[in-house]
Design an enzyme around this catalytic site. Structure first.
Site: not given
Ligand code: GFB
Length: 301
Positions: A125, A12-13, A176, A7-8, A197, A168
């Site tokens: 996952y 992270v890589g 956005k 994953g270079g 988080r 993420h």
């Molecule tokens: O990073 P994320 O998608 O993953 O964060 P998770 C999701 C959180 O961010 C939720 C909010 O509470 C979403 O409502 N959020 C707000 C958004 N706006 C956005 C957006 O535009 N995109 C995304 N993606 N989220 C993941 C796992 O969980 O964590 C994966 O599903 C992985 O497998 C990753 O392990 C590290 O933290 O929720």
């Protein structure tokens, strides 16, 4: 001594320096056993930092659980076997704090990984990654290898994937806000911002993994987090301020927040590496946003 990073080109890589031999999709398809084993036998590395995975944010995981399950299971099974067959001394695998049980007593500690089903939003996952941990322990027991896994919280930083649907939360929000600012449109944000988080800056994570390769003598997994819990709303407010966005923000509350929180206990890491310092979220966001704005033409979006 050959050290490789799978994953270079990834988030992270790409943080590891030129002393590492970086492997990416252009070199090998890790979902294919024959290619993976042949390449590792040819390179015969001493150390493998295994970051290659099919990764994505909450909404991408909800969309395609079978892809996340199948591809990560294949990648990890092939890399583990290739490491064993080519005599790799040390391998570091990457899990994530999202693989912990949904119903769990906080804070998360390394012993709790298998104490219940993961959150419904990313079980594909999560189970695939749990099998990496199982595979690492089974190889250590059967073959006397010295492999271990790290369990980072949400990682962010330069060189991330900024694709609006797969990304993420931090790269997705940066992208956005950029679009809303440039087009003077309303910023629509999924969820209600209440989820909590912990974030770890990708460069910090890479530095910690290198220190662990030197100092960590055990093979049990280690949680890696800044230990600072923050709401999605607070993260958005910092991104909006750093990017000078002054338009309207509309929360799409009908969309899932995913796991409410993943509060982690980092005492094991602190025992192994006392005095660790982490890049603060505001600093990390500033560096990531500056990189995003100057590399918009070439970055993954
Ligand atoms: O990073 P994320 O998608 O993953 O964060 P998770 C999701 C959180 O961010 C939720 C909010 O509470 C979403 O409502 N959020 C707000 C958004 N706006 C956005 C957006 O535009 N995109 C995304 N993606 N989220 C993941 C796992 O969980 O964590 C994966 O599903 C992985 O497998 C990753 O392990 C590290 O933290 O929720």
């Amino acid at each position: 001594m050959l050290k490789i990073v799978t994953g270079g080109n990834g988030l992270v890589g790409s943080q590891f320096d030129a002393t590492y031999h970086k492997l990416s999709r252009n070199d090998v398809d890790f979902t294919r056993r024959d290619e993976t084993v042949a390449l590792f036998k040819k390179l015969s590395p001493e150390i493998v930092i295994h970051t290659a995975a099919k990764v994505g944010g909450l909404y991408s995981n909800m969309q395609s659980p079978a892809d996340y399950f199948e591809q990560n299971l294949r990648i990890n099974t092939n890399v583990l076997e290739a490491c064993r067959l080519s005599g790799v001394k040390k391998m570091v695998g990457f899990l994530s704090t999202c693989i912990f049980p949904d119903a769990v007593e906080y804070p998360l500690t390394e012993e709790k990984i298998h104490l219940g089903p993961p959150h419904i939003s990313n079980y594909g996952y999560a189970y695939a990654k749990r099998m990496l941990e199982v595979g690492v322990q089974a190889h250590n027991q059967q073959y006397g290898t010295h492999y271990f896994c790290v369990i980072p919280t949400n990682i962010y930083g330069i060189n991330d994937n900024f694709n609006l649907t797969e990304a993420h939360v931090i790269p997705a929000l940066i992208h956005k806000v950029f679009i809303a600012r440039e087009n003077k449109t309303v910023l629509q944000v999924p969820g209600d911002g209440s989820a909590l988080r912990e974030f770890v800056f990708a460069r910090d994570l890479a530095n910690i993994v290198e220190m662990l390769l030197e100092k960590y003598e055990q093979t049990s997994p280690l949680i890696i987090s800044s230990g600072v819990e923050i709401s999605i709303k607070q993260v958005l407010e910092m991104i909006v301020e750093l990017m000078n966005y002054h338009g309207k923000v509309e929360w799409q509350t009908s969309l899932s927040n995913g796991q409410h929180r993943k509060r982690s206990d980092i005492s094991k890491l602190q025992d192994v590496l006392p005095g660790l310092r982490f890049t603060g979220i505001y600093e990390g966001l500033k560096e990531t946003i500056n990189w995003f704005e100057s590399n918009y033409a070439i970055l993954r979006k």
